[in-house]
Motif scaffolding. Structure first.
Motif: not given
Length: 482
Positions: A379, A413, A356
């Motif tokens: 995710l 994120r 990520l």
């Protein structure tokens, strides 16, 4: 954990949490009238005070519409400076120890990440610049002490490691707190040093000792490509968890030598299942580019710079050839770990470097199609360590275990997208899962934020501060909506 050790890591953290809960609170602050009393230590009790950082907190908080979010920012951004640094500036130059929080040791990874968000303020605060220069000098000494160690004691002459490391079967050296070999441990100090140099143009931390440390990094990376042998590093621990030790007589599971760097452990300090960790190798590629640049422009060491360039090209070619896998539902994505015999683990872990976090670390673009496909996978519930509950959704990992989401992954994120809706959702989760403490934690239960680990985890706190700083710079109106 060895039965002869009376204090385990988890026992130690439990005791430290009580200390944080009773830390001094400074009552005179702008949030008191909103009901949010500052959780920072009183000014006289802070480990280091930066007028530039405090000024940014005051300025940005005043522009934020949500008093709770402003309160979180004001507690979290300065947490490393407030509580974890020991800064001295003596005849030999600045020296800065940065402990991780509730563990009195300095991780190369954590300490680099903890001070990273303060780099934009060094132009306005010369003492803060010296403090970060002191981190670079201290990390240089740590690398030269043992390039295979992940954590070091504040006293580099100490023969007393962390309690759970006392009976490890490895080559422990004075000053080492824990000796888990992780590729990213040598990448993070280079990232910090390179950005410090580019920001300040100060070359004083980059003398002969630093050049020797860069040579040590190159030699360690090459040794851990394991082309001719398994190399000098081995590690075993008599542990309850298999993630705390290495199989194969302490060398880890086998992998085919294809040019990638072997890693004993992940950024979580958990053992790799397959030793070719893909996020770590991506991080090594950009690290070697930075080493080449600094050795060329600062040290004028063309031979070592050329070796860094050659090694970078080799690892990049190996990633291009081996890092991609075909997932049955996600399609072509990057694996998390491989053995280059055809086996791979498709997952992601909250700790950085992660799949990520690759754009955050400069390893790829946020719009790279392969990254976007991998991001969708990590995710989603196709990732075995992605958890969705009534409190939030996000990535965890085996380090804490099932159903425990890491705020760090929610922050990452938000840091790796420009989608305003997604950023706002991440902020909402972070704001509603701190369990009234005013700080980020290591992890929390997906359905019960009051069930959390590590009340004092400075990396997660300053990373949250970094997110707010970025949003204030790139989309200040978003902070009015949050």
């Amino acid at each position: 954990m060895n039965s002869n050790i009376s204090v385990s890591r988890r026992d130690f953290l439990g005791g430290a949490a009580g200390f944080v809960a009773s830390a001094a609170v400074w009552p005179g602050n702008a949030f008191a009238q909103t009901g949010f009393v500052s959780k920072r230590p009183a000014p006289s009790a802070r480990r280091f005070r930066s007028k530039a950082v405090d000024g940014a907190i005051e300025s940005i908080s005043a522009r934020m519409s949500d008093p709770e979010l402003a309160w979180l920012f004001s507690n979290c951004l300065p947490n490393t400076l407030d509580t974890t640094v020991t800064f001295t500036n003596g005849p030999s130059g600045p020296d800065t120890v940065v402990v991780t929080g509730d563990i009195p040791a300095m991780w190369l990874r954590d300490s680099s990440a903890q001070v990273w968000p303060y780099l934009p303020f060094v132009a306005a605060d010369s003492e803060l610049a010296q403090l970060i220069g002191g981190v670079i000098r201290r990390q240089t000494r740590c690398i030269l002490t043992d390039p295979y160690a992940n954590a070091f004691m504040p006293d580099l002459a100490s023969r007393e490691p962390l309690p759970w490391s006392k009976t490890d079967h490895t080559e422990m050296k004075p000053g080492v707190g824990e000796r888990k070999w992780e590729v990213d441990s040598l990448c993070y100090p280079v990232r910090l040093a390179h950005q410090y140099w580019r920001t300040t143009h100060d070359t004083k931390p980059f003398g002969a000792e630093w050049v020797r440390a860069m040579h040590a990094i190159l030699e360690t990376f090459k040794a851990q490509q394991r082309k001719a042998s398994r190399g000098p590093y081995h590690f075993q621990r008599e542990a309850f968890s298999p993630y705390d030790t290495l199989s194969g007589d302490g060398y880890g599971n086998p992998a085919r030598p294809v040019g990638l760097i072997y890693s004993g452990f992940r950024p979580s300090d958990d053992a790799c299942i397959y030793p070719l960790n893909i996020p770590g190798n991506f991080f090594a590629v950009i690290t070697l580019q930075r080493i080449e640049e600094m050795l060329t422009e600062i040290a004028h060491d063309s031979a070592a710079a050329s070796e860094a360039s050659r090694l970078r090209s080799e690892i990049k070619a190996a990633l291009d050839a081996h890092a991609r896998v075909h997932h049955p539902t996600a399609g072509e994505i990057w694996a998390y770990e491989i053995d280059a015999f055809g086996n791979a683990i498709c997952m992601d872990d909250a700790n950085v470097p992660s799949l990520l976090a690759l754009p955050y670390l400069g390893s790829c673009s946020e719009t790279d199609p392969m990254y976007l496909a991998t991001r969708r996978f990590v995710l989603s519930e196709a990732n075995p360590y992605f958890f969705r509950g009534s409190a939030a959704e996000g990535i965890g990992g085996p380090h804490i275990g099932q159903d425990m989401i890491w705020p760090m992954a929610i922050i990452m994120r938000a840091l790796t997208t420009d989608d305003e809706k997604e950023q706002l959702q991440c902020i909402k989760w972070l704001k509603t899962t701190h369990a009234g403490t005013g700080f980020m934690h290591e992890s929390f239960n997906k359905n019960d934020p009051a069930n959390f680990t590590r009340a004092w985890f400075a990396w997660a706190n300053t990373l949250f501060g970094e997110l707010i700083l970025k949003l204030d710079k790139t989309n200040p109106k978003l902070l009015e909506k949050a």
